[in-house]
Scaffold this motif. Structure first.
Motif, PDB file in Angstrom:
ATOM      1  N   GLY B  66      -9.454   7.908 -32.779  1.00  0.00           N
ATOM      2  CA  GLY B  66     -10.686   7.640 -33.571  1.00  0.00           C
ATOM      3  C   GLY B  66     -11.577   8.537 -33.184  1.00  0.00           C
ATOM      4  N   VAL B  67     -12.701   8.269 -33.699  1.00  0.00           N
ATOM      5  CA  VAL B  67     -14.078   9.371 -33.930  1.00  0.00           C
ATOM      6  C   VAL B  67     -14.931   8.514 -32.808  1.00  0.00           C
ATOM      7  CG1 VAL B  67     -15.929  10.189 -34.781  1.00  0.00           C
ATOM      8  CG2 VAL B  67     -13.575  10.047 -35.869  1.00  0.00           C
ATOM      9  N   LEU B  68     -15.550   9.052 -31.822  1.00  0.00           N
ATOM     10  CA  LEU B  68     -16.418   8.437 -31.006  1.00  0.00           C
ATOM     11  C   LEU B  68     -17.788   8.822 -31.349  1.00  0.00           C
ATOM     12  CD1 LEU B  68     -15.954   6.562 -28.357  1.00  0.00           C
ATOM     13  CD2 LEU B  68     -16.426   8.749 -26.757  1.00  0.00           C
ATOM     14  N   ALA B  69     -18.786   7.936 -31.453  1.00  0.00           N
ATOM     15  CA  ALA B  69     -19.984   8.205 -32.015  1.00  0.00           C
ATOM     16  C   ALA B  69     -20.909   7.226 -31.253  1.00  0.00           C
ATOM     17  CB  ALA B  69     -20.337   7.630 -33.409  1.00  0.00           C
ATOM     18  N   PRO B  70     -22.151   7.271 -31.136  1.00  0.00           N
ATOM     19  CA  PRO B  70     -23.342   6.648 -30.507  1.00  0.00           C
ATOM     20  C   PRO B  70     -23.595   5.335 -30.935  1.00  0.00           C
ATOM     21  CG  PRO B  70     -24.241   8.674 -31.495  1.00  0.00           C
ATOM     22  CD  PRO B  70     -22.985   8.746 -31.654  1.00  0.00           C
ATOM     23  N   GLY B  71     -23.814   4.188 -30.351  1.00  0.00           N
ATOM     24  CA  GLY B  71     -24.106   3.291 -30.953  1.00  0.00           C
ATOM     25  C   GLY B  71     -25.218   3.056 -31.838  1.00  0.00           C
ATOM     26  N   PHE B  72     -25.263   2.132 -32.832  1.00  0.00           N
ATOM     27  CA  PHE B  72     -26.183   2.123 -33.544  1.00  0.00           C
ATOM     28  C   PHE B  72     -27.506   1.546 -32.821  1.00  0.00           C
ATOM     29  CE2 PHE B  72     -24.105   4.019 -36.717  1.00  0.00           C
ATOM     30  CZ  PHE B  72     -23.409   3.148 -37.708  1.00  0.00           C
ATOM     31  N   ARG B 111     -21.913 -10.431 -34.298  1.00  0.00           N
ATOM     32  CA  ARG B 111     -21.422  -9.791 -35.553  1.00  0.00           C
ATOM     33  C   ARG B 111     -22.006  -8.427 -35.842  1.00  0.00           C
ATOM     34  NH1 ARG B 111     -21.631 -15.491 -37.649  1.00  0.00           N
ATOM     35  NH2 ARG B 111     -24.023 -15.067 -38.322  1.00  0.00           N
ATOM     36  N   TRP B 112     -23.309  -8.372 -35.012  1.00  0.00           N
ATOM     37  CA  TRP B 112     -24.070  -7.091 -34.791  1.00  0.00           C
ATOM     38  C   TRP B 112     -23.369  -6.076 -34.107  1.00  0.00           C
ATOM     39  CZ3 TRP B 112     -29.092  -5.496 -37.088  1.00  0.00           C
ATOM     40  CH2 TRP B 112     -29.158  -6.498 -38.298  1.00  0.00           C
ATOM     41  N   LEU B 113     -22.705  -6.841 -33.080  1.00  0.00           N
ATOM     42  CA  LEU B 113     -21.860  -5.700 -32.158  1.00  0.00           C
ATOM     43  C   LEU B 113     -20.827  -5.465 -32.717  1.00  0.00           C
ATOM     44  CD1 LEU B 113     -21.594  -4.916 -29.191  1.00  0.00           C
ATOM     45  CD2 LEU B 113     -20.265  -7.104 -28.657  1.00  0.00           C
ATOM     46  N   ALA B 114     -20.020  -6.220 -33.544  1.00  0.00           N
ATOM     47  CA  ALA B 114     -19.082  -5.895 -34.122  1.00  0.00           C
ATOM     48  C   ALA B 114     -19.164  -4.831 -35.390  1.00  0.00           C
ATOM     49  CB  ALA B 114     -18.274  -7.056 -35.075  1.00  0.00           C
ATOM     50  N   ALA B 115     -20.445  -4.786 -35.820  1.00  0.00           N
ATOM     51  CA  ALA B 115     -20.646  -3.472 -36.675  1.00  0.00           C
ATOM     52  C   ALA B 115     -21.113  -2.302 -36.104  1.00  0.00           C
ATOM     53  CB  ALA B 115     -21.896  -4.126 -37.768  1.00  0.00           C
ATOM     54  N   GLY B 116     -21.067  -2.238 -34.701  1.00  0.00           N
ATOM     55  CA  GLY B 116     -21.451  -0.946 -34.095  1.00  0.00           C
ATOM     56  C   GLY B 116     -22.804  -0.870 -33.606  1.00  0.00           C
ATOM     57  N   GLU B 146     -29.650  -5.929 -25.936  1.00  0.00           N
ATOM     58  CA  GLU B 146     -28.241  -5.378 -26.146  1.00  0.00           C
ATOM     59  C   GLU B 146     -27.339  -6.603 -26.558  1.00  0.00           C
ATOM     60  OE1 GLU B 146     -27.380  -3.685 -22.259  1.00  0.00           O
ATOM     61  OE2 GLU B 146     -28.282  -1.967 -22.432  1.00  0.00           O
ATOM     62  N   PRO B 147     -26.443  -6.526 -27.233  1.00  0.00           N
ATOM     63  CA  PRO B 147     -25.453  -7.558 -27.587  1.00  0.00           C
ATOM     64  C   PRO B 147     -24.679  -7.401 -26.498  1.00  0.00           C
ATOM     65  CG  PRO B 147     -25.600  -6.188 -29.488  1.00  0.00           C
ATOM     66  CD  PRO B 147     -26.725  -5.417 -28.406  1.00  0.00           C
ATOM     67  N   PRO B 296     -33.299 -11.550 -40.710  1.00  0.00           N
ATOM     68  CA  PRO B 296     -32.414 -10.317 -40.720  1.00  0.00           C
ATOM     69  C   PRO B 296     -31.448 -10.391 -41.794  1.00  0.00           C
ATOM     70  CG  PRO B 296     -32.480 -11.497 -38.655  1.00  0.00           C
ATOM     71  CD  PRO B 296     -33.079 -12.407 -39.594  1.00  0.00           C
ATOM     72  N   PRO B 297     -31.189  -9.047 -42.220  1.00  0.00           N
ATOM     73  CA  PRO B 297     -30.062  -8.819 -43.506  1.00  0.00           C
ATOM     74  C   PRO B 297     -28.736  -8.942 -42.781  1.00  0.00           C
ATOM     75  CG  PRO B 297     -30.775  -6.813 -42.526  1.00  0.00           C
ATOM     76  CD  PRO B 297     -31.405  -7.820 -41.829  1.00  0.00           C
ATOM     77  N   PRO B 298     -27.449  -8.836 -43.542  1.00  0.00           N
ATOM     78  CA  PRO B 298     -26.195  -8.825 -43.001  1.00  0.00           C
ATOM     79  C   PRO B 298     -25.922  -7.500 -42.002  1.00  0.00           C
ATOM     80  CG  PRO B 298     -26.034  -8.977 -45.358  1.00  0.00           C
ATOM     81  CD  PRO B 298     -27.541  -8.505 -44.959  1.00  0.00           C
ATOM     82  N   PRO B 299     -25.206  -7.850 -40.915  1.00  0.00           N
ATOM     83  CA  PRO B 299     -24.963  -6.735 -39.986  1.00  0.00           C
ATOM     84  C   PRO B 299     -24.783  -5.483 -40.353  1.00  0.00           C
ATOM     85  CG  PRO B 299     -23.318  -8.462 -39.778  1.00  0.00           C
ATOM     86  CD  PRO B 299     -24.333  -9.021 -40.715  1.00  0.00           C
ATOM     87  N   GLN B 300     -23.942  -5.175 -41.783  1.00  0.00           N
ATOM     88  CA  GLN B 300     -23.687  -3.849 -42.013  1.00  0.00           C
ATOM     89  C   GLN B 300     -25.025  -3.192 -42.671  1.00  0.00           C
ATOM     90  OE1 GLN B 300     -22.038  -6.728 -43.016  1.00  0.00           O
ATOM     91  NE2 GLN B 300     -20.428  -6.303 -41.654  1.00  0.00           N
ATOM     92  N   ALA B 301     -26.312  -3.728 -42.848  1.00  0.00           N
ATOM     93  CA  ALA B 301     -27.283  -3.367 -43.332  1.00  0.00           C
ATOM     94  C   ALA B 301     -27.615  -1.801 -43.020  1.00  0.00           C
ATOM     95  CB  ALA B 301     -28.356  -4.304 -43.603  1.00  0.00           C
ATOM     96  N   LEU B 302     -27.772  -1.609 -41.656  1.00  0.00           N
ATOM     97  CA  LEU B 302     -28.044  -0.537 -41.145  1.00  0.00           C
ATOM     98  C   LEU B 302     -27.365   0.564 -41.494  1.00  0.00           C
ATOM     99  CD1 LEU B 302     -28.730  -1.263 -37.312  1.00  0.00           C
ATOM    100  CD2 LEU B 302     -30.432  -0.172 -38.933  1.00  0.00           C
ATOM    101  N   ARG B 303     -26.115   0.387 -41.402  1.00  0.00           N
ATOM    102  CA  ARG B 303     -24.844   1.371 -41.498  1.00  0.00           C
ATOM    103  C   ARG B 303     -25.102   1.700 -43.127  1.00  0.00           C
ATOM    104  NH1 ARG B 303     -18.931   0.567 -41.918  1.00  0.00           N
ATOM    105  NH2 ARG B 303     -18.083   2.815 -42.110  1.00  0.00           N
ATOM    106  N   THR B 304     -24.961   0.675 -44.179  1.00  0.00           N
ATOM    107  CA  THR B 304     -25.035   0.871 -45.324  1.00  0.00           C
ATOM    108  C   THR B 304     -26.255   1.729 -45.926  1.00  0.00           C
ATOM    109  OG1 THR B 304     -23.801  -1.149 -45.915  1.00  0.00           O
ATOM    110  CG2 THR B 304     -25.054  -0.280 -47.823  1.00  0.00           C
ATOM    111  N   THR B 305     -27.487   1.442 -45.291  1.00  0.00           N
ATOM    112  CA  THR B 305     -28.695   2.077 -45.658  1.00  0.00           C
ATOM    113  C   THR B 305     -28.397   3.556 -45.163  1.00  0.00           C
ATOM    114  OG1 THR B 305     -29.956   0.127 -45.344  1.00  0.00           O
ATOM    115  CG2 THR B 305     -31.183   2.263 -45.145  1.00  0.00           C
ATOM    116  N   ALA B 306     -28.086   3.917 -43.953  1.00  0.00           N
ATOM    117  CA  ALA B 306     -27.638   5.083 -43.423  1.00  0.00           C
ATOM    118  C   ALA B 306     -26.756   5.981 -44.407  1.00  0.00           C
ATOM    119  CB  ALA B 306     -27.308   5.138 -42.086  1.00  0.00           C
TER     120      ALA B 306
END
Lengths: 516, 381
Positions: B66-72, B111-116, B146-147, B296-306
């Protein structure tokens, strides 16, 4: 250089230098797309263009690498993985070329159409589109340009929502002027109460739609009956004419007969009371010396009747009376022209649906409404598309059996319970074999989110080829534009989605609509 | 994950030896996924990143698919707050701590943890909900949360989140739209009034303001200018949280670090996207946060917006920074979080592809060098 196969998971940035090393000197890099849409003349394909891309997604199942696509006069001439021969301007395209997305539910219509909350049933979206001319509708052109940059090459245009029948929507391509041009099959659009409407329209339900069909059927029956009556009327008219002619002839005969009798009676009348011989005597002369006009047969008949006097007519059955009347020497009665059923253009549209000249595109979300639509379709046999379909997955098997496709919007505020996510609906429908098109849902936001939401379906476990088909070939078939859109094949429109990432869903790399 | 990793995870943090991660690719600060890189982690820190790294004695090497990335990082949020983080009877509440309003057992943390998402910057409310005091001119302390792991990754009954820093920055609010609300009976009814209150509070002294800076909620050009003036006078660095129609005053924020709210489904309109483009062109460093009035919006909102930002601007690097390094900087944690670099915290997420690839999914999450989440295994397409 070994081109990474599309199945690799890495997002690898392309090394332009490697391409330059590989490319012949005649390959030209395309110019960077300008910030504003260029003039149509600059973008219109003229002559033959040979595109060379790292890869091409020809259709949902077929990938080639490298890819050479020959374009002539705005259409694809050939798609191959070896360099074609022949003349043409060679253009190198960074990344992968794929067919442009077909948005099966778009809001790219003129603003006044969107504002119209009460379109009539006869409203044709195609008629409301601006003329395809630069500057005809700058606001719409800007929105179309934005959608094109997001990779959308064609769309279904809906009329305004608000009543049961929303008129005729239409598929549309995007012209070089960034304006929608109607093409493909129109469909009668209806919105059922469970759809995302507010106000009185939200109270409409499938029963009213069924009544509409029944009314159309009744109108058809009435027209059939009218035809038969009209035919009978024509026959009756002919018969009437004959009788009239016969009556006139008889009358003529009677008159002539009457005259003859007059002539016979006249000399006797003259001998009795009038001047003798000479013929100059007065006969039964009116005072003042005027001769009474000879009695015609009609008058004689009346006189005799008066003298003899038929007994007073008793009330007789119609038939008997009719026979008696026929015996009397009266003119025949002219038949009455049957009354034509009132014209109803709205029901005429429904009749075209029943004759399968038009499909029905129903905006419906609840399972109950969808079920009733399926029953209606079974009864009348029309082509049906379900748009919205929040609960369509609950009827997945029936939809599959009926071969009714579903258009799922990726962005639909307020659509159904949040726990029933798009992924669940999509997967259940696809598992049952329902054709599903993913669409923006009629909003600009949806156009932005279309590829992202589609990518999330893949992340949730959906087959990527399936998802890609739901953005391209499936909506193209539903809209009736599959000959020109949805796949890269000879004869298709030369309108592409170009992306540099590992897939069109990869936002870490550039992607855009592309038209050579 | 490598079987050895499981054993290492079970070891207490302090006793764990260093380990080397070998993913398919690593997302560095340029936003690109670079293959062939190794990441050396010891305790809660990244020690080295590169094609080759030192190999401490006993360090295990884990091959990761996989691809390793910094946490959101969520730049400003109200996630996990029980009720609202505010004291609605006063307009100056410098002692208020958002950390004390948290529900650390809120299931949304998982759920937010699971969203990265590996860090959430919870902020006090900028606007008073009761209407007595229209804005919370000095709203109190934000906190970084921190979650935490659950199930196999945590002890029984362990909270689903932990406060990493209870005092990140003070929050000031100069939201003009909230002045003189319909129900307001007290509080500032204009920007000058709010500034007077703010000035007084700053003169009286806000603890650690100079060291930590302040979050400043603004929604107009006048508010930006006024806050900048106050910041210069009282010598603190503002981290801006821009609300309202940012397009109308964004030019005032040229070159600044600015938090913007994530978009909800209906907000992805042409004007919003064009505002992003213009802010980026003006050199604004954007960070996305999930704080909004309706929760708060759904946990994917940060990534979707990005991702939408990347598509709209063509700048994937800025998009990733908006939910990692820049967001961490808003929380005053720019050196520690939001990047994979030597010295930063080992807050890492393993994705099936680049995190801005919509078809990618989270495979596992590591916070402070400790795996706290692992997705159910599934065959990659």
């Amino acid at each position: 250089m070994v081109w990474p196969t599309p199945s690799r998971h890495l997002s690898v940035s392309l090394r332009a230098g490697a391409f330059a090393a590989l490319a012949a000197a005649s390959w030209q890099r395309p110019q960077e797309p300008p910030a504003a849409p260029p003039a149509p003349a600059a973008r219109a394909a003229s002559g033959r263009v040979i595109l060379r891309a790292d890869a091409a997604w020809v259709d949902p199942q077929t990938r080639i690498s490298p890819a050479y696509i020959v374009v002539a006069d705005g259409r694809i001439e050939s798609v191959q993985s070896t360099e074609p021969r022949g003349p043409g301007k060679r253009v190198e395209v960074r990344g992968t070329l794929a067919p442009a997305i077909v948005d099966a539910w778009s809001g790219l219509v003129p603003e006044d159409l969107l504002q119209d909350g009460h379109p009539t049933a006869l409203h044709r979206v195609g008629d409301a589109l601006p003329v395809d001319s630069p500057g005809a509708d700058p606001e719409l052109a800007a929105r179309v340009a934005a959608a094109f940059q997001a990779g959308i090459g064609a769309a279904w245009l809906s009329g305004g929502a608000g009543i049961l029948q929303r008129g005729l929507g239409t598929p549309a391509r995007f012209s070089g002027s960034d304006l929608p041009v109607a093409t493909g099959f129109e469909a009668l659009e209806v919105s059922l109460g469970s759809a995302r409407l507010s106000g009185p329209a939200a109270l409409l339900d499938a029963e009213k739609l069924a009544e509409l069909f029944e009314s159309a059927e009744a109108l058809r029956d009435a027209r059939e009956e009218y035809k038969e009556k009209l035919e009978q009327y024509r026959k009756d008219l002919e018969e009437y004419q004959k009788k009239l002619d016969e009556y006139a002839r008889k009358k003529q005969e009677q008159e002539e007969k009457g005259k003859e009798e007059e002539k016979k009676e006249k000399p006797a009348g003259e001998k009795q009371g009038g001047p003798q011989g000479g013929g100059g005597g007065r006969s039964a002369m009116e005072p003042g010396g005027q001769t009474a006009p000879p009695e015609d047969g009609w008058q004689r008949g009346q006189r005799r009747a008066q003298e003899g006097g038929p007994p007073p007519q008793e009330a007789k059955p119609d038939e008997a009376r009719k026979k008696e009347e026929e015996k009397k020497e009266g003119p025949p009665k002219r038949p009455a022209r049957p009354k034509e059923p009132d014209r109803n253009p709205a029901l005429d549209l429904v009749l075209r649906v029943m004759d399968r000249e038009l499909a029905v595109r129903a905006d419906a979300n609840s399972a109950a409404d969808i079920e009733k639509l399926l029953a209606l379709r079974e009864r009348y046999g029309f082509d049906l598309v379900i748009a919205g379909g929040d609960e369509a997955h609950l009827l997945a098997e029936r939809l599959a059996d009926a071969e009714v496709p579903v258009v799922l919007p990726v962005s639909a505020p307020g659509s159904g319970p949040p726990e029933v996510r798009l992924a669940q609906r999509y997967q259940e429908l696809r598992r049952a074999g329902v054709r599903v098109a993913l669409a923006s849902g009629g909003s600009d936001a949806g156009a932005v989110l279309l590829l992202l939401r589609a990518g999330e379906l893949v992340a949730a476990g959906s087959d990527p080829e399936d998802v890609w088909a739901s953005l391209t070939s499936v909506p193209a078939e539903i809209l009736g534009v599959e000959a020109g859109l949805g796949r890269l094949r000879p004869g298709a429109d030369a309108v592409f989605l170009s992306f540099e990432g590992r897939s069109p869903f990869d936002a870490s790399a550039p992607s855009r609509g592309f038209r050579p | 994950m490598h079987p050895l990793a499981v054993l290492a995870l079970l070891a207490p943090l302090q006793e764990r030896a260093a380990f080397i991660l070998e993913p398919d690719a690593v997302v560095l600060e340029d936003g690109k996924a670079q293959p062939g890189l190794l990441v050396l982690v010891k305790r809660d820190r990244i020690l080295a990143v590169g094609p080759s790294v030192p190999q401490p004695a006993g360090a295990e090497r884990w091959r990761l698919e996989g691809v390793l990335a910094p946490g959101f990082v969520d730049a400003f949020s109200s996630l996990g707050v029980a009720g609202r983080a505010e004291e609605n009877t006063r307009t100056l509440t410098p002692q208020l701590r958002a950390a004390e309003t948290l529900d650390l057992a809120d299931p949304r943390w998982r759920r937010w943890l699971a969203a990265g998402v590996t860090a959430v910057h919870v902020v006090p409310e900028p606007v008073n909900s009761g209407g007595l005091w229209s804005v919370n001119v000095v709203a109190g302390w934000a906190a970084l949360v921190e979650p935490a792991g659950s199930g196999a990754f945590a002890g029984p009954g362990a909270p689903l989140a932990q406060v990493a820093d209870p005092l990140t920055r003070q929050a000031f609010s100069l939201l003009e739209a909230a002045f003189g609300g319909r129900n307001t009976r007290a509080g500032p009814t204009s920007l000058p009034g709010a500034l007077e209150l703010l000035d007084g509070a700053l003169l009286a002294g806000v603890p650690e303001l100079a060291q930590r800076g302040a979050l400043v909620f603004v929604d107009s050009a006048a508010a930006v200018r006024a806050a900048r003036s106050a910041a210069q006078k009282h010598r603190f660095a503002p981290a801006w949280i821009a609300r309202g129609d940012v397009g109308s005053y964004g030019a005032e924020l040229s070159g600044e670090l600015v938090g913007l709210p994530v978009l909800d489904e209906a907000s992805y309109e042409p004007r919003a996207l064009e505002t992003w483009r213009r802010l980026r062109a003006a050199g604004v460093r954007i960070a996305f946060g999930s704080h909004r009035e309706e929760g708060p919006p759904p946990p994917q909102a940060l990534r979707t917006t990005a991702m939408a930002f990347a598509r709209a601007t063509g700048d994937a690097r800025a998009a990733l920074e908006a939910v990692t390094a820049n967001a961490a900087a808003i929380a005053g944690q720019g050196r520690d979080r939001g990047r994979i670099a030597a010295g930063a915290r080992a807050d890492l997420v393993l994705w099936s592809a680049h995190p801005l690839d919509a078809s990618a999914r989270v495979k596992s999450v590591m916070i402070g060098g400790r795996t706290v989440f692992r997705a159910a295994p599934r065959e990659d397409p």
